[in-house]
Design an enzyme around this catalytic site. Structure first.
Site, PDB file in Angstrom:
ATOM      1  N   THR A  93      19.720  26.529  34.802  1.00  0.00           N
ATOM      2  CA  THR A  93      19.443  25.227  34.190  1.00  0.00           C
ATOM      3  C   THR A  93      20.547  24.269  34.631  1.00  0.00           C
ATOM      4  O   THR A  93      21.715  24.442  34.270  1.00  0.00           O
ATOM      5  CB  THR A  93      19.445  25.334  32.650  1.00  0.00           C
ATOM      6  OG1 THR A  93      18.478  26.317  32.274  1.00  0.00           O
ATOM      7  CG2 THR A  93      19.093  24.001  32.013  1.00  0.00           C
ATOM      8  N   LYS A 168      12.845  21.099  31.922  1.00  0.00           N
ATOM      9  CA  LYS A 168      13.737  22.010  31.180  1.00  0.00           C
ATOM     10  C   LYS A 168      14.634  21.216  30.224  1.00  0.00           C
ATOM     11  O   LYS A 168      14.965  21.672  29.127  1.00  0.00           O
ATOM     12  CB  LYS A 168      14.568  22.828  32.178  1.00  0.00           C
ATOM     13  CG  LYS A 168      15.582  23.768  31.557  1.00  0.00           C
ATOM     14  CD  LYS A 168      14.958  24.976  30.862  1.00  0.00           C
ATOM     15  CE  LYS A 168      15.956  25.624  29.932  1.00  0.00           C
ATOM     16  NZ  LYS A 168      16.124  27.020  29.984  1.00  0.00           N
ATOM     17  N   LYS A 236      26.388  22.772  27.785  1.00  0.00           N
ATOM     18  CA  LYS A 236      26.341  22.231  29.154  1.00  0.00           C
ATOM     19  C   LYS A 236      24.987  21.560  29.414  1.00  0.00           C
ATOM     20  O   LYS A 236      24.910  20.452  29.947  1.00  0.00           O
ATOM     21  CB  LYS A 236      26.597  23.407  30.112  1.00  0.00           C
ATOM     22  CG  LYS A 236      26.367  23.225  31.587  1.00  0.00           C
ATOM     23  CD  LYS A 236      25.062  23.776  32.127  1.00  0.00           C
ATOM     24  CE  LYS A 236      24.721  25.199  31.900  1.00  0.00           C
ATOM     25  NZ  LYS A 236      23.403  25.608  32.403  1.00  0.00           N
TER      26      LYS A 236
HETATM   27  P1  NAP Z   1      25.552  34.450  32.165  1.00  0.00           P
HETATM   28  O1  NAP Z   1      25.175  35.712  31.457  1.00  0.00           O
HETATM   29  O2  NAP Z   1      26.847  33.798  31.828  1.00  0.00           O
HETATM   30  O3  NAP Z   1      25.519  34.799  33.756  1.00  0.00           O
HETATM   31  C1  NAP Z   1      25.907  33.867  34.722  1.00  0.00           C
HETATM   32  C2  NAP Z   1      25.757  34.494  36.103  1.00  0.00           C
HETATM   33  O4  NAP Z   1      26.113  33.532  37.084  1.00  0.00           O
HETATM   34  C3  NAP Z   1      26.669  35.704  36.324  1.00  0.00           C
HETATM   35  O5  NAP Z   1      26.001  36.612  37.156  1.00  0.00           O
HETATM   36  C4  NAP Z   1      27.854  35.056  37.036  1.00  0.00           C
HETATM   37  O6  NAP Z   1      28.611  35.966  37.805  1.00  0.00           O
HETATM   38  C5  NAP Z   1      27.147  34.072  37.928  1.00  0.00           C
HETATM   39  N1  NAP Z   1      27.973  32.955  38.392  1.00  0.00           N
HETATM   40  C6  NAP Z   1      28.440  31.914  37.643  1.00  0.00           C
HETATM   41  N2  NAP Z   1      29.126  31.067  38.423  1.00  0.00           N
HETATM   42  C7  NAP Z   1      29.091  31.573  39.688  1.00  0.00           C
HETATM   43  C8  NAP Z   1      29.605  31.149  40.933  1.00  0.00           C
HETATM   44  N3  NAP Z   1      30.319  30.013  41.065  1.00  0.00           N
HETATM   45  N4  NAP Z   1      29.372  31.918  42.015  1.00  0.00           N
HETATM   46  C9  NAP Z   1      28.661  33.063  41.910  1.00  0.00           C
HETATM   47  N5  NAP Z   1      28.149  33.524  40.762  1.00  0.00           N
HETATM   48  C10 NAP Z   1      28.355  32.777  39.667  1.00  0.00           C
HETATM   49  O7  NAP Z   1      24.440  33.328  31.995  1.00  0.00           O
HETATM   50  P2  NAP Z   1      22.859  33.506  31.738  1.00  0.00           P
HETATM   51  O8  NAP Z   1      22.617  33.509  30.279  1.00  0.00           O
HETATM   52  O9  NAP Z   1      22.342  34.579  32.623  1.00  0.00           O
HETATM   53  O10 NAP Z   1      22.355  32.059  32.258  1.00  0.00           O
HETATM   54  C11 NAP Z   1      22.179  31.790  33.654  1.00  0.00           C
HETATM   55  C12 NAP Z   1      21.457  30.451  33.787  1.00  0.00           C
HETATM   56  O11 NAP Z   1      20.180  30.535  33.135  1.00  0.00           O
HETATM   57  C13 NAP Z   1      22.202  29.268  33.113  1.00  0.00           C
HETATM   58  O12 NAP Z   1      22.025  28.111  33.883  1.00  0.00           O
HETATM   59  C14 NAP Z   1      21.522  29.162  31.759  1.00  0.00           C
HETATM   60  O13 NAP Z   1      21.625  27.845  31.239  1.00  0.00           O
HETATM   61  C15 NAP Z   1      20.086  29.534  32.132  1.00  0.00           C
HETATM   62  N6  NAP Z   1      19.269  30.095  31.025  1.00  0.00           N
HETATM   63  C16 NAP Z   1      19.777  30.985  30.138  1.00  0.00           C
HETATM   64  C17 NAP Z   1      18.962  31.484  29.114  1.00  0.00           C
HETATM   65  C18 NAP Z   1      19.458  32.497  28.103  1.00  0.00           C
HETATM   66  O14 NAP Z   1      18.785  32.686  27.065  1.00  0.00           O
HETATM   67  N7  NAP Z   1      20.568  33.161  28.345  1.00  0.00           N
HETATM   68  C19 NAP Z   1      17.623  31.088  29.034  1.00  0.00           C
HETATM   69  C20 NAP Z   1      17.122  30.202  29.983  1.00  0.00           C
HETATM   70  C21 NAP Z   1      17.955  29.712  30.974  1.00  0.00           C
HETATM   71  P3  NAP Z   1      29.704  36.934  37.090  1.00  0.00           P
HETATM   72  O15 NAP Z   1      28.954  38.140  36.656  1.00  0.00           O
HETATM   73  O16 NAP Z   1      30.681  37.221  38.150  1.00  0.00           O
HETATM   74  O17 NAP Z   1      30.302  36.146  35.960  1.00  0.00           O
END
Ligand code: NAP
Length: 284
Positions: A93, A168, A236
């Site tokens: 997102t 979104k 964010k």
């Molecule tokens: P998360 O658990 O914090 O995971 C983030 C992922 O991104 C991890 O694999 C992290 O790697 C990687 N990452 C972050 N910065 C990076 C960079 N500069 N280079 C390479 N890898 C990087 O977050 P999430 O909940 O999966 O969310 C991911 C996205 O989906 C976000 O944009 C969020 O807003 C969106 N989203 C989340 C949800 C939800 O319910 N969680 C629902 C819909 C959408 P590391 O493992 O090394 O930290």
């Protein structure tokens, strides 16, 4: 079609497992290598040391990382090695502007970029039932749809690049209002000493039922806030919505209040908790 997945966080991991089980996943990359290793062991897919190595060996690159700067960093890193004719799908997102920047960088390499954010939480990612809103080239979407169907049970083409992220943003404003309503109402129920389990069960069968109440109601009232969706990430997203609302002259007071509430919680060290941790602020 060989598919590579970048980002194996709370959302990406479930998506990658579904892609592997559907037979599409050729390789993965995760910044923290240990999270990627399990895919080699359990599914026999390649684990790449860099996004650029992954991009060079697949036809479709899926991305699910945290924020705007992370998406732009990944797209920059893959742009040197990606094959012309490939398709890149970003499910993070981020802002519509980031989607436009990523698309224009990749267009120079004859690569289509789709902004395809998702909704449905970690449960939706695990079960392959996410709702996906897509912007970009519709033909590119049609070409890779079977891949996305392994992740999502509702794929909606929204229009030009950025319109997936625009949709979104609508979802995130709505989610903020629902979070405010559910946490406030359940704290009110608690103040009346009502049996909370029953409150949640009966209301979930009526006109005020919603996903958040059903999936987070019990845990929040038990004081458990494991993510889920980290509130720092929703903060964010709402900052992106705030910028867009200023540009459009839209009023989003519930989202503004939620930004302030999340900032308070982040200051207290709760940024990695689920967004239902807003419940912490609803007690006198
Ligand atoms: P998360 O658990 O914090 O995971 C983030 C992922 O991104 C991890 O694999 C992290 O790697 C990687 N990452 C972050 N910065 C990076 C960079 N500069 N280079 C390479 N890898 C990087 O977050 P999430 O909940 O999966 O969310 C991911 C996205 O989906 C976000 O944009 C969020 O807003 C969106 N989203 C989340 C949800 C939800 O319910 N969680 C629902 C819909 C959408 P590391 O493992 O090394 O930290």
């Amino acid at each position: 079609m060989k598919v590579g997945m970048i980002g194996l966080g709370a959302m990406g991991e479930g998506m990658a497992i579904n892609l592997a089980e559907a037979g599409f996943l050729a390789g993965v990359y995760n910044r923290t290598f240990s999270k990627a290793e399990k895919f080699r062991k359990e599914f026999g897919v390649d684990v790449f040391n860099s996004p650029s190595e992954l991009a060079a060996s697949v036809d479709v690159v899926l991305i699910c990382v945290s924020a705007d700067e992370d998406v732009l960093e990944i797209v920059t890193r893959i742009s040197g090695s990606i094959k012309p004719g490939s398709v890149v799908v970003d499910m993070s997102t981020v802002s519509s502007k980031t989607a436009e920047q990523a698309a224009s960088l990749l267009a120079k390499k004859q690569v289509d970029f789709l902004d395809a954010p998702v909704s449905g939480g970690v449960e939706g990612a695990k079960n392959g039932t996410l709702a996906m809103m897509v912007g970009g080239n519709q033909q590119a979407l049609e070409k890779i749809k079977p891949v996305l169907e392994a992740i999502s049970s509702r794929i909606m083409y929204m229009g030009a690049t950025g319109s997936g992220q625009g949709t979104k943003a609508v979802n995130q404003i709505m989610a903020a209002g629902i979070n405010q309503a559910v946490t406030e109402a359940l704290a009110f129920a608690e103040a009346q000493s009502l049996p909370l389990e029953k409150v949640i069960e009966v209301i979930s069968g009526g006109a005020a039922s919603n996903w958040f109440l059903e999936h987070r109601g019990q845990t929040m009232t038990q004081g458990t806030f494991a993510p889920g969706f980290k509130l720092a990430l929703h903060h964010k997203d709402l900052k992106i919505c705030q910028t867009m609302a200023k540009q459009n002259d839209s009023a989003i007071p519930l989202a503004e209040q939620t930004i302030e509430n999340y900032a308070q919680l982040m200051k207290k060290g709760f940024g990695d908790e689920d967004i239902s941790a807003l419940y912490r602020l609803k007690h006198p």
